[in-house]
Design an enzyme around this catalytic site. Sequence first.
Site, PDB file in Angstrom:
ATOM      1  N   SER A  46       0.803  -1.229   0.000  1.00  0.00           N
ATOM      2  CA  SER A  46       0.000   0.000   0.000  1.00  0.00           C
ATOM      3  C   SER A  46       0.833   1.275   0.000  1.00  0.00           C
ATOM      4  O   SER A  46       0.317   2.336  -0.324  1.00  0.00           O
ATOM      5  CB  SER A  46      -0.930   0.009   1.218  1.00  0.00           C
ATOM      6  OG  SER A  46      -0.190  -0.157   2.406  1.00  0.00           O
ATOM      7  N   ASP A 323      -3.156   7.962   8.212  1.00  0.00           N
ATOM      8  CA  ASP A 323      -3.924   7.089   9.107  1.00  0.00           C
ATOM      9  C   ASP A 323      -2.965   6.289   9.987  1.00  0.00           C
ATOM     10  O   ASP A 323      -1.855   6.715  10.261  1.00  0.00           O
ATOM     11  CB  ASP A 323      -4.886   6.196   8.314  1.00  0.00           C
ATOM     12  CG  ASP A 323      -4.161   5.306   7.310  1.00  0.00           C
ATOM     13  OD1 ASP A 323      -2.917   5.209   7.372  1.00  0.00           O
ATOM     14  OD2 ASP A 323      -4.832   4.695   6.454  1.00  0.00           O
ATOM     15  N   HIS A 326      -0.124   4.863   7.036  1.00  0.00           N
ATOM     16  CA  HIS A 326       0.289   5.463   5.757  1.00  0.00           C
ATOM     17  C   HIS A 326       0.549   6.959   5.862  1.00  0.00           C
ATOM     18  O   HIS A 326      -0.273   7.673   6.441  1.00  0.00           O
ATOM     19  CB  HIS A 326      -0.797   5.221   4.701  1.00  0.00           C
ATOM     20  CG  HIS A 326      -1.195   3.784   4.579  1.00  0.00           C
ATOM     21  ND1 HIS A 326      -2.311   3.274   5.202  1.00  0.00           N
ATOM     22  CD2 HIS A 326      -0.613   2.750   3.937  1.00  0.00           C
ATOM     23  CE1 HIS A 326      -2.398   1.976   4.945  1.00  0.00           C
ATOM     24  NE2 HIS A 326      -1.371   1.627   4.179  1.00  0.00           N
TER      25      HIS A 326
END
Length: 349
Positions: A46, A323, A326
């Site tokens: 991610s 968050d 990330h």
Amino acid sequence: MELAQTIFLPLCLCLMFLIAQQTLLVSAAHKRQKHHPIKLFVFGDSLADTGNSPNDPNAPIHPWEYPFGITFPGKPTGRFSDGRVLTDFVAEFIRLKSPTPYRLRTMGVKKPTKYGMNFAHGGTGVLDGYVAPNMTTQIDFFQQLVDESVFKPKHLRKSVALIVLAGNDYGFYAALHHSYEIPQSFMESVVNQLTMDLKRLYDLGVKRVAVTTLPPMGCSSAFTSPLHKTCNEFVNAEAAVHNLLLQKAVAKLNKETQNSFIILDLYASFRSVFKNKGDRLGSIKFENPLKPCVLGEPWVVNKTTGVKKYTVCEDPKSTFFWDNAHPTQQGWRAVCLNLQATLGQLYYF
Ligand SMILES: *[C@@H]1O[C@H](CO)[C@@H](O)[C@H](O)[C@H]1NC(C)=O
Ligand SMILES: *[C@@H]1O[C@H](CO)[C@@H](O)[C@H](O)[C@H]1NC(C)=O
């Protein structure tokens, strides 16, 4: 009218002269300069995904929903951030547009292979990826396109591969064993597999292969909540062990391949941002780099009432983390400013 002409003409000539001189300077410099890579191929999780994760209502994070993408491009794009992620900044640095996500290559994108391709998928590890294709499978996708001559050897020779991992293999291991204590033998098996993956990309014809160190995930909000004051140094020390194993493996690969492998040290760069509360030169500032934009229980919504259990900050430019895990776009910008010297090594002579 006449006056305007008399002023305009010399001005015009002068400009032309300046432009000609500039062109000469640029072309002279160009002869000595390195060339930017022609394509970028990205593999990983991610931290690098720009749209490969499907819009899955059962996934824990929904990068295709508001408020993802509020900073760039103003709507969700499947990136795990408010805006650009590492892939986008690396592409910009080597003067390419961000490569098309593999999953979207057939969805009406013009010239989807022009700038390379992004295979990175949220949730990936080198060994497992719960629902995500692991590193081996991502490279399989790439190899298939090479076999089909979508990407030709003459292109690959001047391209860059970027491998980005935040440590999902260790996250899965910790969840399975209910402990953050990761045995060294398991780390060795992760790094061994990663080393084979790096070599495989090189053998497929990509002669510049960059791999990231694990970032200090002990400083992510998952470990610093609720005060966001101190990092979990136990988790960081484990990342450091992985990084040491990786550095040794890459040094060995470089002996065999005339220095084709480059380490992008996310660990050091993140640490530097935390210490300096911004990038090294002070162009970006974060009041508290450990406090994320999204507070509470990120992305948790009460299913009966629909009430969100989290809040989103007013200005994501003011926070390093988006968050639990990330960085924001501004966070990534600061990280990449710190990495400029290493990113320069991605250019070809
Ligand atoms: C990657 O995933 C594939 C498909 O699920 C699996 O067969 C393979 O063993 C995995 N690779 C590694 C190195 O674990
Ligand atoms: C959802 O909200 C209702 C009403 O406030 C509450 O009774 C319930 O416990 C909440 N559910 C969860 C899973 O928090």
